[in-house]
Motif scaffolding. Structure first.
Motif, PDB file in Angstrom:
ATOM      1  N   ASP A  39     -21.212   3.014  47.981  1.00 35.22           N
ATOM      2  CA  ASP A  39     -20.597   3.728  47.361  1.00 35.22           C
ATOM      3  C   ASP A  39     -21.018   5.428  47.766  1.00 35.22           C
ATOM      4  OD1 ASP A  39     -18.805   1.957  46.543  1.00 35.22           O
ATOM      5  OD2 ASP A  39     -19.837   1.908  44.331  1.00 35.22           O
ATOM      6  N   PHE A  40     -21.214   5.677  48.968  1.00 34.58           N
ATOM      7  CA  PHE A  40     -21.659   7.082  49.257  1.00 34.58           C
ATOM      8  C   PHE A  40     -20.561   8.033  49.208  1.00 34.58           C
ATOM      9  CE2 PHE A  40     -22.864  10.289  52.011  1.00 34.58           C
ATOM     10  CZ  PHE A  40     -24.361  10.550  51.871  1.00 34.58           C
ATOM     11  N   ILE A  41     -20.634   9.221  48.674  1.00 36.65           N
ATOM     12  CA  ILE A  41     -19.853  10.390  48.637  1.00 36.65           C
ATOM     13  C   ILE A  41     -20.714  11.415  49.039  1.00 36.65           C
ATOM     14  CG2 ILE A  41     -18.411  11.816  47.255  1.00 36.65           C
ATOM     15  CD1 ILE A  41     -17.605   9.586  45.458  1.00 36.65           C
ATOM     16  N   LEU A  42     -20.849  12.317  50.087  1.00 34.07           N
ATOM     17  CA  LEU A  42     -21.511  13.392  50.781  1.00 34.07           C
ATOM     18  C   LEU A  42     -21.383  14.244  49.525  1.00 34.07           C
ATOM     19  CD1 LEU A  42     -22.982  14.447  53.075  1.00 34.07           C
ATOM     20  CD2 LEU A  42     -20.946  15.293  53.853  1.00 34.07           C
ATOM     21  N   ASN A  43     -22.527  14.961  49.345  1.00 31.20           N
ATOM     22  CA  ASN A  43     -22.749  16.147  48.346  1.00 31.20           C
ATOM     23  C   ASN A  43     -24.043  16.840  48.763  1.00 31.20           C
ATOM     24  OD1 ASN A  43     -25.088  15.270  46.960  1.00 31.20           O
ATOM     25  ND2 ASN A  43     -23.637  13.776  45.871  1.00 31.20           N
ATOM     26  N   LYS A  44     -24.368  17.964  48.180  1.00 32.96           N
ATOM     27  CA  LYS A  44     -25.302  18.834  48.526  1.00 32.96           C
ATOM     28  C   LYS A  44     -26.810  18.207  48.415  1.00 32.96           C
ATOM     29  CE  LYS A  44     -22.955  23.057  47.783  1.00 32.96           C
ATOM     30  NZ  LYS A  44     -22.846  24.326  46.850  1.00 32.96           N
ATOM     31  N   MET A  45     -26.918  17.048  47.683  1.00 37.52           N
ATOM     32  CA  MET A  45     -28.218  16.426  47.185  1.00 37.52           C
ATOM     33  C   MET A  45     -28.433  15.209  48.128  1.00 37.52           C
ATOM     34  SD  MET A  45     -29.423  18.211  44.860  1.00 37.52           S
ATOM     35  CE  MET A  45     -30.802  16.949  44.169  1.00 37.52           C
ATOM     36  N   ILE A  55     -26.703   2.264  57.535  1.00 30.69           N
ATOM     37  CA  ILE A  55     -25.342   1.800  56.823  1.00 30.69           C
ATOM     38  C   ILE A  55     -24.828   2.700  55.916  1.00 30.69           C
ATOM     39  CG2 ILE A  55     -24.207  -0.193  55.971  1.00 30.69           C
ATOM     40  CD1 ILE A  55     -25.951  -2.087  57.198  1.00 30.69           C
ATOM     41  N   VAL A  56     -23.722   3.311  56.001  1.00 31.75           N
ATOM     42  CA  VAL A  56     -22.961   3.950  54.836  1.00 31.75           C
ATOM     43  C   VAL A  56     -21.706   3.205  54.199  1.00 31.75           C
ATOM     44  CG1 VAL A  56     -22.049   6.142  54.239  1.00 31.75           C
ATOM     45  CG2 VAL A  56     -23.963   6.223  55.743  1.00 31.75           C
ATOM     46  N   LYS A  57     -21.879   2.602  53.336  1.00 32.20           N
ATOM     47  CA  LYS A  57     -20.622   2.275  52.645  1.00 32.20           C
ATOM     48  C   LYS A  57     -19.960   3.166  51.629  1.00 32.20           C
ATOM     49  CE  LYS A  57     -21.554  -1.858  50.474  1.00 32.20           C
ATOM     50  NZ  LYS A  57     -22.340  -2.872  49.852  1.00 32.20           N
ATOM     51  N   VAL A  58     -18.906   3.749  52.497  1.00 35.54           N
ATOM     52  CA  VAL A  58     -18.137   4.731  51.960  1.00 35.54           C
ATOM     53  C   VAL A  58     -17.273   4.473  50.480  1.00 35.54           C
ATOM     54  CG1 VAL A  58     -16.532   6.696  52.496  1.00 35.54           C
ATOM     55  CG2 VAL A  58     -18.170   5.950  54.005  1.00 35.54           C
ATOM     56  N   ASP A  59     -17.437   5.193  49.595  1.00 40.77           N
ATOM     57  CA  ASP A  59     -16.644   4.998  48.287  1.00 40.77           C
ATOM     58  C   ASP A  59     -15.026   5.485  48.886  1.00 40.77           C
ATOM     59  OD1 ASP A  59     -15.046   4.822  45.990  1.00 40.77           O
ATOM     60  OD2 ASP A  59     -16.798   5.589  44.968  1.00 40.77           O
ATOM     61  N   TRP A  60     -14.250   4.827  49.404  1.00 42.09           N
ATOM     62  CA  TRP A  60     -12.980   5.460  50.101  1.00 42.09           C
ATOM     63  C   TRP A  60     -11.999   5.847  49.090  1.00 42.09           C
ATOM     64  CZ3 TRP A  60     -12.776   6.478  55.089  1.00 42.09           C
ATOM     65  CH2 TRP A  60     -13.767   5.748  55.939  1.00 42.09           C
ATOM     66  N   LYS A  61     -12.165   5.285  47.950  1.00 42.46           N
ATOM     67  CA  LYS A  61     -11.299   5.475  46.643  1.00 42.46           C
ATOM     68  C   LYS A  61     -11.488   6.834  45.988  1.00 42.46           C
ATOM     69  CE  LYS A  61      -9.775   2.628  42.594  1.00 42.46           C
ATOM     70  NZ  LYS A  61     -10.304   1.386  41.991  1.00 42.46           N
ATOM     71  N   ASN A  62     -12.739   7.027  46.012  1.00 39.15           N
ATOM     72  CA  ASN A  62     -12.981   8.334  45.389  1.00 39.15           C
ATOM     73  C   ASN A  62     -13.419   9.538  46.346  1.00 39.15           C
ATOM     74  OD1 ASN A  62     -12.820   7.481  42.415  1.00 39.15           O
ATOM     75  ND2 ASN A  62     -14.499   6.127  42.904  1.00 39.15           N
ATOM     76  N   SER A  63     -13.550   9.240  47.631  1.00 37.57           N
ATOM     77  CA  SER A  63     -13.893  10.256  48.678  1.00 37.57           C
ATOM     78  C   SER A  63     -12.504  10.949  48.991  1.00 37.57           C
ATOM     79  CB  SER A  63     -14.297   9.641  49.990  1.00 37.57           C
ATOM     80  OG  SER A  63     -15.717   9.191  49.568  1.00 37.57           O
ATOM     81  N   THR A  64     -12.646  12.274  49.451  1.00 41.16           N
ATOM     82  CA  THR A  64     -11.679  13.178  49.912  1.00 41.16           C
ATOM     83  C   THR A  64     -11.458  12.677  51.315  1.00 41.16           C
ATOM     84  OG1 THR A  64     -13.081  15.131  50.325  1.00 41.16           O
ATOM     85  CG2 THR A  64     -11.720  14.747  48.050  1.00 41.16           C
ATOM     86  N   ALA A  65     -10.450  13.325  52.000  1.00 47.03           N
ATOM     87  CA  ALA A  65     -10.471  13.102  53.441  1.00 47.03           C
ATOM     88  C   ALA A  65     -11.541  14.214  54.117  1.00 47.03           C
ATOM     89  CB  ALA A  65      -8.978  13.551  53.984  1.00 47.03           C
ATOM     90  N   GLU A  66     -11.557  15.415  53.442  1.00 45.67           N
ATOM     91  CA  GLU A  66     -12.697  16.372  53.926  1.00 45.67           C
ATOM     92  C   GLU A  66     -13.844  15.906  53.788  1.00 45.67           C
ATOM     93  OE1 GLU A  66     -10.241  17.121  51.355  1.00 45.67           O
ATOM     94  OE2 GLU A  66      -8.872  18.202  53.037  1.00 45.67           O
TER      95      GLU A  66
END
Length: 86
Positions: A39-45, A55-66
């Motif tokens: 549930d990865f969402i990129l941030n400063k930390m 492997i990055v399991k992206v949290d598509w539901k809570n991620s923005t396109a940016e």
């Protein structure tokens, strides 16, 4: 104990990305373990962990396109797996 080739170490989204976690993941990576983020969402930390990640399991539901675009720009796509999650 199972060999590193048979194990994936997955970090969960509710775990703090701090120096202790970074040190642990670096030690595991040196031993050739596969590292995954859930549930990865990129941030400063957490961006400092990306070079260790297989492997990055992206949290598509809570991620923005940016956010998703930034991940594509930061990561070596040829060696990384993106898994849609949720």
């Amino acid at each position: 104990m199972l060999p590193p080739s048979k194990i994936t170490i997955e970090t969960l989204e509710d775990k703090e990305c701090d120096s202790e976690m970074l040190n642990i993941l670096q030690a595991l990576k040196v031993k050739n373990y596969t590292i995954a983020f859930d549930d990865f969402i990129l941030n400063k930390m957490n961006h400092v962990f990306l070079p260790l990640t297989d492997i990055v399991k992206v949290d598509w539901k809570n991620s923005t396109a940016e956010n998703i675009l930034a991940l594509y720009e930061l990561l070596p796509i040829t060696t990384l797996s993106f898994l849609p999650n949720k």
